[in-house]
Structure formats: structure tokens, C-alpha cells
Design a protein around this motif. Structure first.
Motif, PDB file in Angstrom:
ATOM      1  N   MET A  34       0.824  -1.199   0.000  1.00 47.89           N
ATOM      2  CA  MET A  34       0.000   0.000   0.000  1.00 47.89           C
ATOM      3  C   MET A  34       0.862   1.254   0.000  1.00 47.89           C
ATOM      4  SD  MET A  34      -2.432  -1.646   2.791  1.00 47.89           S
ATOM      5  CE  MET A  34      -1.381  -3.105   2.726  1.00 47.89           C
ATOM      6  N   TRP A  35       0.334   2.284  -0.579  1.00 44.18           N
ATOM      7  CA  TRP A  35       0.902   3.629  -0.472  1.00 44.18           C
ATOM      8  C   TRP A  35      -0.149   4.533   0.155  1.00 44.18           C
ATOM      9  CZ3 TRP A  35       5.850   5.001  -1.189  1.00 44.18           C
ATOM     10  CH2 TRP A  35       6.669   4.129  -1.916  1.00 44.18           C
ATOM     11  N   TYR A  36       0.292   5.259   1.157  1.00 42.70           N
ATOM     12  CA  TYR A  36      -0.559   6.244   1.810  1.00 42.70           C
ATOM     13  C   TYR A  36       0.044   7.625   1.596  1.00 42.70           C
ATOM     14  CZ  TYR A  36      -3.274   2.762   4.415  1.00 42.70           C
ATOM     15  OH  TYR A  36      -4.118   1.737   4.765  1.00 42.70           O
ATOM     16  N   ARG A  37      -0.824   8.617   1.530  1.00 43.23           N
ATOM     17  CA  ARG A  37      -0.412  10.010   1.441  1.00 43.23           C
ATOM     18  C   ARG A  37      -0.838  10.700   2.729  1.00 43.23           C
ATOM     19  NH1 ARG A  37      -3.024  12.816  -3.516  1.00 43.23           N
ATOM     20  NH2 ARG A  37      -4.873  12.489  -2.233  1.00 43.23           N
ATOM     21  N   GLN A  38       0.052  11.499   3.274  1.00 45.08           N
ATOM     22  CA  GLN A  38      -0.260  12.212   4.509  1.00 45.08           C
ATOM     23  C   GLN A  38       0.085  13.688   4.342  1.00 45.08           C
ATOM     24  OE1 GLN A  38       1.857  10.931   8.056  1.00 45.08           O
ATOM     25  NE2 GLN A  38       0.264  11.766   9.386  1.00 45.08           N
ATOM     26  N   ALA A  85       3.314  16.387   0.056  1.00 46.88           N
ATOM     27  CA  ALA A  85       2.845  15.612   1.208  1.00 46.88           C
ATOM     28  C   ALA A  85       3.950  14.627   1.583  1.00 46.88           C
ATOM     29  CB  ALA A  85       1.557  14.859   0.881  1.00 46.88           C
ATOM     30  N   THR A  86       3.694  13.851   2.629  1.00 44.91           N
ATOM     31  CA  THR A  86       4.565  12.726   2.953  1.00 44.91           C
ATOM     32  C   THR A  86       3.905  11.454   2.448  1.00 44.91           C
ATOM     33  OG1 THR A  86       5.502  13.814   4.895  1.00 44.91           O
ATOM     34  CG2 THR A  86       5.633  11.410   4.831  1.00 44.91           C
ATOM     35  N   TYR A  87       4.684  10.617   1.792  1.00 46.29           N
ATOM     36  CA  TYR A  87       4.170   9.378   1.224  1.00 46.29           C
ATOM     37  C   TYR A  87       4.743   8.197   2.003  1.00 46.29           C
ATOM     38  CZ  TYR A  87       2.317  12.194  -2.496  1.00 46.29           C
ATOM     39  OH  TYR A  87       1.592  13.128  -3.196  1.00 46.29           O
ATOM     40  N   LEU A  88       3.857   7.382   2.542  1.00 42.92           N
ATOM     41  CA  LEU A  88       4.265   6.232   3.345  1.00 42.92           C
ATOM     42  C   LEU A  88       3.938   4.940   2.617  1.00 42.92           C
ATOM     43  CD1 LEU A  88       2.412   8.218   5.652  1.00 42.92           C
ATOM     44  CD2 LEU A  88       4.076   7.006   6.997  1.00 42.92           C
ATOM     45  N   CYS A  89       4.878   4.024   2.615  1.00 42.95           N
ATOM     46  CA  CYS A  89       4.574   2.693   2.111  1.00 42.95           C
ATOM     47  C   CYS A  89       4.226   1.795   3.305  1.00 42.95           C
ATOM     48  CB  CYS A  89       5.735   2.111   1.310  1.00 42.95           C
ATOM     49  SG  CYS A  89       7.256   1.851   2.237  1.00 42.95           S
ATOM     50  N   ALA A  90       3.398   0.809   3.037  1.00 44.01           N
ATOM     51  CA  ALA A  90       3.017  -0.150   4.067  1.00 44.01           C
ATOM     52  C   ALA A  90       2.825  -1.504   3.399  1.00 44.01           C
ATOM     53  CB  ALA A  90       1.733   0.286   4.779  1.00 44.01           C
ATOM     54  N   MET A  91       3.096  -2.555   4.107  1.00 44.15           N
ATOM     55  CA  MET A  91       2.969  -3.874   3.513  1.00 44.15           C
ATOM     56  C   MET A  91       2.573  -4.913   4.558  1.00 44.15           C
ATOM     57  SD  MET A  91       6.917  -3.991   2.288  1.00 44.15           S
ATOM     58  CE  MET A  91       6.846  -2.329   1.609  1.00 44.15           C
ATOM     59  N   SER A  92       2.053  -6.020   4.047  1.00 44.64           N
ATOM     60  CA  SER A  92       1.513  -7.049   4.916  1.00 44.64           C
ATOM     61  C   SER A  92       1.801  -8.412   4.310  1.00 44.64           C
ATOM     62  CB  SER A  92       0.009  -6.840   5.085  1.00 44.64           C
ATOM     63  OG  SER A  92      -0.585  -7.895   5.789  1.00 44.64           O
ATOM     64  N   ALA A  93       1.970  -9.394   5.199  1.00 44.68           N
ATOM     65  CA  ALA A  93       2.325 -10.733   4.722  1.00 44.68           C
ATOM     66  C   ALA A  93       1.120 -11.622   4.477  1.00 44.68           C
ATOM     67  CB  ALA A  93       3.264 -11.405   5.720  1.00 44.68           C
ATOM     68  N   ASN A  97      -4.625 -10.474   7.913  1.00 46.52           N
ATOM     69  CA  ASN A  97      -3.806 -10.321   9.112  1.00 46.52           C
ATOM     70  C   ASN A  97      -3.386  -8.867   9.236  1.00 46.52           C
ATOM     71  OD1 ASN A  97      -2.389 -11.032  11.375  1.00 46.52           O
ATOM     72  ND2 ASN A  97      -0.663 -11.905  10.268  1.00 46.52           N
ATOM     73  N   ASN A  98      -4.374  -7.975   9.251  1.00 41.77           N
ATOM     74  CA  ASN A  98      -4.052  -6.568   9.063  1.00 41.77           C
ATOM     75  C   ASN A  98      -3.449  -5.897  10.263  1.00 41.77           C
ATOM     76  OD1 ASN A  98      -6.411  -6.592  10.464  1.00 41.77           O
ATOM     77  ND2 ASN A  98      -7.641  -5.987   8.710  1.00 41.77           N
ATOM     78  N   ARG A  99      -3.305  -6.596  11.378  1.00 41.57           N
ATOM     79  CA  ARG A  99      -2.553  -5.999  12.456  1.00 41.57           C
ATOM     80  C   ARG A  99      -1.074  -5.957  12.124  1.00 41.57           C
ATOM     81  NH1 ARG A  99      -3.892 -11.075  13.774  1.00 41.57           N
ATOM     82  NH2 ARG A  99      -2.313 -12.524  14.506  1.00 41.57           N
ATOM     83  N   LYS A 100      -0.662  -6.679  11.118  1.00 36.85           N
ATOM     84  CA  LYS A 100       0.747  -6.790  10.788  1.00 36.85           C
ATOM     85  C   LYS A 100       1.161  -5.872   9.647  1.00 36.85           C
ATOM     86  CE  LYS A 100       2.017 -10.037  13.660  1.00 36.85           C
ATOM     87  NZ  LYS A 100       2.986  -9.773  14.736  1.00 36.85           N
ATOM     88  N   LEU A 101       0.497  -4.739   9.492  1.00 34.92           N
ATOM     89  CA  LEU A 101       0.969  -3.769   8.515  1.00 34.92           C
ATOM     90  C   LEU A 101       2.314  -3.245   8.983  1.00 34.92           C
ATOM     91  CD1 LEU A 101      -1.862  -1.384   7.246  1.00 34.92           C
ATOM     92  CD2 LEU A 101      -0.611  -3.130   5.988  1.00 34.92           C
ATOM     93  N   ILE A 102       3.315  -3.332   8.124  1.00 34.73           N
ATOM     94  CA  ILE A 102       4.653  -2.820   8.422  1.00 34.73           C
ATOM     95  C   ILE A 102       4.857  -1.559   7.603  1.00 34.73           C
ATOM     96  CG2 ILE A 102       7.100  -3.370   8.540  1.00 34.73           C
ATOM     97  CD1 ILE A 102       5.292  -5.187  10.250  1.00 34.73           C
ATOM     98  N   TRP A 103       5.260  -0.496   8.282  1.00 39.15           N
ATOM     99  CA  TRP A 103       5.292   0.831   7.666  1.00 39.15           C
ATOM    100  C   TRP A 103       6.713   1.300   7.383  1.00 39.15           C
ATOM    101  CZ3 TRP A 103       0.786   3.485   6.560  1.00 39.15           C
ATOM    102  CH2 TRP A 103      -0.391   2.947   7.091  1.00 39.15           C
ATOM    103  N   GLY A 104       6.870   1.993   6.269  1.00 38.42           N
ATOM    104  CA  GLY A 104       8.078   2.775   6.050  1.00 38.42           C
ATOM    105  C   GLY A 104       7.968   4.075   6.832  1.00 38.42           C
TER     106      GLY A 104
ATOM    107  N   LYS B  97     -10.583  -9.176   6.892  1.00 34.89           N
ATOM    108  CA  LYS B  97      -9.960  -9.720   5.683  1.00 34.89           C
ATOM    109  C   LYS B  97      -9.607  -8.618   4.688  1.00 34.89           C
ATOM    110  CE  LYS B  97     -12.215 -14.171   6.225  1.00 34.89           C
ATOM    111  NZ  LYS B  97     -13.027 -15.235   5.609  1.00 34.89           N
ATOM    112  N   ARG B  98      -9.405  -7.425   5.191  1.00 31.94           N
ATOM    113  CA  ARG B  98      -8.970  -6.317   4.334  1.00 31.94           C
ATOM    114  C   ARG B  98      -7.706  -5.748   4.939  1.00 31.94           C
ATOM    115  NH1 ARG B  98     -11.855  -8.378   1.364  1.00 31.94           N
ATOM    116  NH2 ARG B  98     -13.735  -7.581   0.342  1.00 31.94           N
ATOM    117  N   GLU B  99      -6.689  -5.581   4.113  1.00 29.87           N
ATOM    118  CA  GLU B  99      -5.411  -5.118   4.631  1.00 29.87           C
ATOM    119  C   GLU B  99      -5.393  -3.598   4.814  1.00 29.87           C
ATOM    120  OE1 GLU B  99      -5.426  -8.912   3.468  1.00 29.87           O
ATOM    121  OE2 GLU B  99      -5.748  -7.301   2.021  1.00 29.87           O
ATOM    122  N   THR B 100      -6.230  -2.904   4.065  1.00 30.51           N
ATOM    123  CA  THR B 100      -6.177  -1.452   4.070  1.00 30.51           C
ATOM    124  C   THR B 100      -6.787  -0.886   5.343  1.00 30.51           C
ATOM    125  OG1 THR B 100      -8.212  -1.465   2.784  1.00 30.51           O
ATOM    126  CG2 THR B 100      -6.153  -1.236   1.580  1.00 30.51           C
ATOM    127  N   GLN B 101      -6.141   0.131   5.889  1.00 31.68           N
ATOM    128  CA  GLN B 101      -6.612   0.783   7.097  1.00 31.68           C
ATOM    129  C   GLN B 101      -6.981   2.228   6.784  1.00 31.68           C
ATOM    130  OE1 GLN B 101      -3.743   0.263  10.259  1.00 31.68           O
ATOM    131  NE2 GLN B 101      -3.611  -1.940   9.918  1.00 31.68           N
TER     132      GLN B 101
END
Lengths: 113, 112
Positions: A34-38, A85-93, A97-104, B97-101
Motif C-alpha cells: 500500500m501507499w498512503y499520502r499524509q 505531502a509525505t508518502y508512506l509505504c506499508a505492507m503485509s504478509a 492479518n491486518n494488524r501486521k501492517l509494516i510501515w516505512g 480480511k482487508r489489509e487497508t486501514q
């Protein structure tokens, strides 16, 4: 070493430039990217979501994933001052299992008129 | 169309005081999260919740307490605030079941 590395910048470009933002990662199990914009003093907002490898395009934005190189990119075409803006990447395995989003840490971008 | 809201938006407190940050979402998302964002550290997960009455620790839970009696609310309490808890706090939610927050606007907390 962090699981996700992202150059914090700052990156400064003239209006209309093509911007390339990147993240590298070490965990080969990551599948969801994922890419987020802040904007300043705001919460992150989802910009792009990609599963596995390949490209995804949405207007001026293109997200690329290269799993063989453990490298993801966000390209912004015809950049505008409103893209500053600031652009953040995030990823998940794992799916769901969305508690495991790992952020740049985020890359700060300034687009100058 | 409120989405996810946080209150207060700004808070100044003193060391040793108890502070509660509120988070409310209108999407009925089952997952909710609390992050803190600090320069040089990025977003760090404090606690998360998979559903009402189910919570679990994240990366930096020490000094924080959460509860979730209703799906839509997820308050974060600093039991005895310390200066190191000065930060910007973000609440987020996601569907199962959605990864996006999806993030709230944040609460800026200053502990003197």
C-alpha cells in the motif's frame, strides 16, 4: 535493520515533473502493498493498494511491485503542488492479518510551482 | 459520512496525569488500531482490536491501556502520562480480511 526501508527525503521537484518514490523490504512473505499520502497535520489516507507483483495505475499515480528485488515504487506523473505531502509505504504478509501492517518512515515530497 | 473521528484534536497535560483519547468510527469495521507517530520512528502500533472485547498489544504498548466495549469506539488511556508520550496519536480501522486501514485526523498530545 528495519523490515521496510524508505528514504525520508525531503524530495523537491518542479511542477510537472515525474516523481519516483521507493521502498525496499526484507521479508519475502509480504504480498500486500500500500501507499498512503499524509498531508501536514492530517491522518494518512490510502492512495494505492497492490497485491503481489505487477503494476497498478490510477490517474497520475502508478504503483509497481517487484517481488524478486523486494522493491516497490510509486510514480507520480505531471506532479502538482497539491501532491506535496509525505508518502508512506506499508505492507503485509497475510490476507486479513491486518494488524501486521509494516510501515516505512515516509518520504517528504515538495512540488514547487 | 463521518467515517472515523478522534477527540480531542489537541491536548496538553502534565506528567502523572491520566489522559483518555477517544476514537469513534461509523463504518462498523471490526478492526481498530492505535498508532503513535514520531519523527524518526514513523507510525508505531500501540494496540489493536479485532472486535468488541478483543484487544491485543502492538509494538509499543507500555504505559497505555485500551478497551472496546462497543464496536464503534476504541478509547486509548495513558494511565500516568510521561514526557516520552508526547506524540501524535492516530486511530485507524479496517474491515475483516482487508489489509487497508483508514485513519482518523489524529490527536496531538503534549505532556509537560
Amino acid at each position: 535493520q528495519k523490515e521496510v526501508e524508505q528514504d525520508p527525503g525531503p524530495l523537491s521537484v518542479p511542477e510537472g515533473a515525474i516523481v519516483s518514490l521507493n521502498c525496499t523490504y526484507s521479508n519475502s512473505a509480504f504480498q500486500y502493498f500500500m501507499w498512503y499520502r499524509q498531508y501536514s497535520r492530517k491522518g494518512p489516507e490510502l492512495l494505492m493498494y497492490t497485491y503481489s507483483s505487477g503494476n497498478k495505475e490510477d490517474g497520475r499515480f502508478t504503483a509497481q511491485v517487484d517481488k524478486s528485488s523486494k522493491y516497490i515504487s510509486l510514480f507520480i506523473r505531471d506532479s502538482q503542488p497539491s501532491d506535496s505531502a509525505t508518502y508512506l509505504c506499508a505492507m503485509s504478509a497475510q490476507a486479513g492479518n491486518n494488524r501486521k501492517l509494516i510501515w516505512g518512515l515516509g518520504t517528504s515530497l515538495a512540488v514547487n510551482p | 459520512d463521518a467515517g472515523i473521528t478522534q477527540s480531542p484534536r489537541y491536548k496538553i497535560t502534565e506528567t502523572g496525569r491520566q489522559v483518555t483519547l477517544m476514537c469513534h468510527q461509523t463504518w462498523s469495521h471490526s478492526y481498530m488500531f492505535w498508532y503513535r507517530q514520531d519523527l524518526g520512528h514513523g507510525l508505531r502500533l500501540i494496540y489493536y482490536s479485532a472486535a468488541a472485547d478483543i484487544t491485543d498489544k502492538g509494538e509499543v504498548p507500555d504505559g497505555y491501556v485500551v478497551s472496546r466495549s462497543k464496536t464503534e469506539n476504541f478509547p486509548l488511556t495513558l494511565e500516568s502520562a510521561t514526557r516520552s508520550q508526547t506524540s501524535v496519536y492516530f486511530c485507524a480501522s479496517s474491515a475483516p480480511k482487508r489489509e487497508t486501514q483508514y485513519f482518523g485526523p489524529g490527536t496531538r498530545l503534549l505532556v509537560l
